[in-house]
Scaffold this motif. Structure first.
Motif, PDB file in Angstrom:
ATOM      1  N   ASP A 137      -0.077   3.682 -21.411  1.00 32.40           N
ATOM      2  CA  ASP A 137       0.359   4.753 -20.497  1.00 32.40           C
ATOM      3  C   ASP A 137      -0.838   5.525 -19.961  1.00 32.40           C
ATOM      4  OD1 ASP A 137       2.931   4.051 -21.064  1.00 32.40           O
ATOM      5  OD2 ASP A 137       3.556   6.010 -21.805  1.00 32.40           O
ATOM      6  N   LYS A 141      -1.718   4.736 -16.004  1.00 30.56           N
ATOM      7  CA  LYS A 141      -1.384   5.879 -15.136  1.00 30.56           C
ATOM      8  C   LYS A 141      -2.637   6.630 -14.702  1.00 30.56           C
ATOM      9  CE  LYS A 141       3.251   6.836 -17.012  1.00 30.56           C
ATOM     10  NZ  LYS A 141       4.046   7.789 -17.843  1.00 30.56           N
ATOM     11  N   LYS A 144      -4.603   4.690 -12.043  1.00 31.26           N
ATOM     12  CA  LYS A 144      -3.814   4.181 -10.920  1.00 31.26           C
ATOM     13  C   LYS A 144      -4.437   4.595  -9.596  1.00 31.26           C
ATOM     14  CE  LYS A 144       0.940   4.131  -9.146  1.00 31.26           C
ATOM     15  NZ  LYS A 144       2.320   4.659  -9.336  1.00 31.26           N
ATOM     16  N   ASP A 148      -6.040  -1.094 -10.358  1.00 26.82           N
ATOM     17  CA  ASP A 148      -4.638  -1.505 -10.277  1.00 26.82           C
ATOM     18  C   ASP A 148      -4.465  -2.963 -10.707  1.00 26.82           C
ATOM     19  OD1 ASP A 148      -3.564   0.974  -9.259  1.00 26.82           O
ATOM     20  OD2 ASP A 148      -4.547   0.504  -7.360  1.00 26.82           O
ATOM     21  N   CYS A 192       4.429   1.825 -15.884  1.00 28.36           N
ATOM     22  CA  CYS A 192       3.425   2.837 -15.532  1.00 28.36           C
ATOM     23  C   CYS A 192       2.872   2.631 -14.133  1.00 28.36           C
ATOM     24  CB  CYS A 192       2.277   2.807 -16.543  1.00 28.36           C
ATOM     25  SG  CYS A 192       2.756   3.350 -18.191  1.00 28.36           S
ATOM     26  N   ASN A 193       2.817   1.389 -13.670  1.00 27.47           N
ATOM     27  CA  ASN A 193       2.325   1.094 -12.323  1.00 27.47           C
ATOM     28  C   ASN A 193       3.004  -0.188 -11.837  1.00 27.47           C
ATOM     29  OD1 ASN A 193       0.983   0.623  -9.939  1.00 27.47           O
ATOM     30  ND2 ASN A 193      -1.075   0.678 -10.798  1.00 27.47           N
TER      31      ASN A 193
END
Length: 399
Positions: A137, A141, A144, A148, A192-193
């Motif tokens: 996490d 996050k 981000k 990525d 999270c992404n």
């Protein structure tokens, strides 16, 4: 080899800001970045960003002349040596610097039994897993928009049977099983992404890895790409093995990334060594004959991989000699001088597989352009704009 899938052929309509067609006009189509990920370990950018030392500036400037994709280290045991005190600032500054140079980034890895945080060992398995998910996490996050792409979990084929030393993630993997552990960490990273590229990564290219990938996909694990390590300290795989590995993993239909590639420009590591880390030497020099061999092998390997439609990325692990196991595995020597492999790959990436052309529009302001997929600067008469050429659809460009 057919590389037509790496190119676009498209009609471009050129006009000015008032909508008037730019008829019979010379226009330069200048590539700035390839869509294919030509990668390399980017660890040397950390001391550059944090200290500014000139020796790292010279090295990283050479790096940037070829590569558009870098891997940064997130080994938990080094990233967070003391619980609750992650080295976020250093990695973020380095990642932001690379991003400012238009480099695509990947974090490596989020979960691994090797280089795991030792302080995890004081916890029970349930708590270890909770902290692993919290770590995912925090990193996914927190980075981000800068990073990525992630190697979510590393070398799971061996993880539950790893017996060199006790560690937190082998304990958890033994209890949960490979697929269940993989699904939990991937689901967390994806939540999270959702737009992140998430890799499963392994050095084991046997049927065991195929079975693991198959089991993960059947369990609904959101794998974006299959990561294949190719550390070739004991000799070049050769065309036959490369094509055999590609043939066995292409049936999944997923993108394939060669995530950690190594080829030696000195004496080859003995074949009896099972774990590459067990080969400890005082020195491991590069040689003129080895450098020519390395350049020829890298060229053949890149041509094979670039011609395969599912391969999206190739990452050389060491940019300079001596980075891992003191091996002469880099594109530059220890004194930063360029090896034949560097010059060869730069010629491939920035000349043979690169587009920089000047075209002339017709009476209606149109021109057909054939170009390698990627990002471009388009200019004419002192005006310029940026464009992405990744498909064959007609494009309108305003200058």
């Amino acid at each position: 080899m057919d590389i037509s899938h790496r190119k676009v052929k498209k009609q471009i309509q050129f006009s000015d800001a008032q909508g008037k067609a730019l008829a019979n006009r010379q226009v330069r189509i200048q590539q700035t970045k390839h869509s294919f990920l030509f990668g390399c370990g980017a660890f040397d950018f950390i001391p550059l960003v944090m200290t500014g030392e000139q020796k790292f500036k010279e090295m990283t400037d050479s790096w940037l002349e070829i590569f558009n994709y870098g891997t940064l280290p997130f080994y938990w045991g080094q990233f967070e040596t003391e619980e609750g005190k992650p080295n976020t600032d250093t990695l973020m500054k380095t990642a932001q610097y690379l991003k400012s140079k238009n480099v695509t980034l990947k974090g490596h890895p989020l979960c691994w039994h090797t280089a795991c945080a030792e302080w995890l060992m004081k916890y029970d398995n349930r708590t270890i897993m909770q902290k692993q998910l919290e770590r995912i996490d925090r990193e996914v996050k927190g980075f981000k928009g800068v990073i990525d792409m992630w190697d979510v979990i590393n070398e799971v084929v061996i993880m539950p049977i790893f017996d060199k030393y006790d560690n937190a993630m082998t304990r958890v993997c033994k209890e949960k099983g490979r697929v269940k552990l993989i699904k939990e960490v991937f689901d967390e990273a994806h939540a999270c992404n959702p737009d992140a590229v998430l890799l499963l990564n392994d050095f084991n290219t046997s049927i065991n890895y195929e079975i693991l990938v198959d089991g993960c996909l059947n369990a609904g694990v959101p794998i974006s790409a299959i990561g294949i390590q190719s550390h070739q300290h004991q000799g070049y795989w050769g065309r036959e093995k490369l094509e055999e590995v590609l043939a066995r993993f292409e049936h999944f239909g997923l993108p394939i990334h060669f995530t950690e590639n190594t080829l030696i420009s000195g004496d080859i590591m003995p074949a009896h060594i099972e774990d590459l880390n067990d080969w400890q030497v005082e020195e491991w020099p590069t040689t003129p004959e080895g450098e020519e061999r390395q350049a020829n092998q890298i060229e053949e390997m890149y041509r094979i991989l670039f011609s395969h439609p599912l391969v999206q990325a190739v990452t050389t692990w060491d940019f300079h000699d001596g980075a891992w196991l003191k091996a002469p595995s880099g594109f530059v020597r220890s004194d930063n001088s360029l090896k034949p492999s560097y010059k060869m790959l730069k010629k491939l990436v920035k000349e043979e597989w690169w587009t920089d052309i000047t075209i002339t529009t017709d009476a209606s302001g149109c021109a057909e352009v054939e170009a390698f997929k990627g990002e471009y600067k388009i200019s004419s008469d002192g005006k310029e704009t940026d464009a992405v050429l990744n498909d064959n659809q007609k494009l309108s460009v305003v200058l």
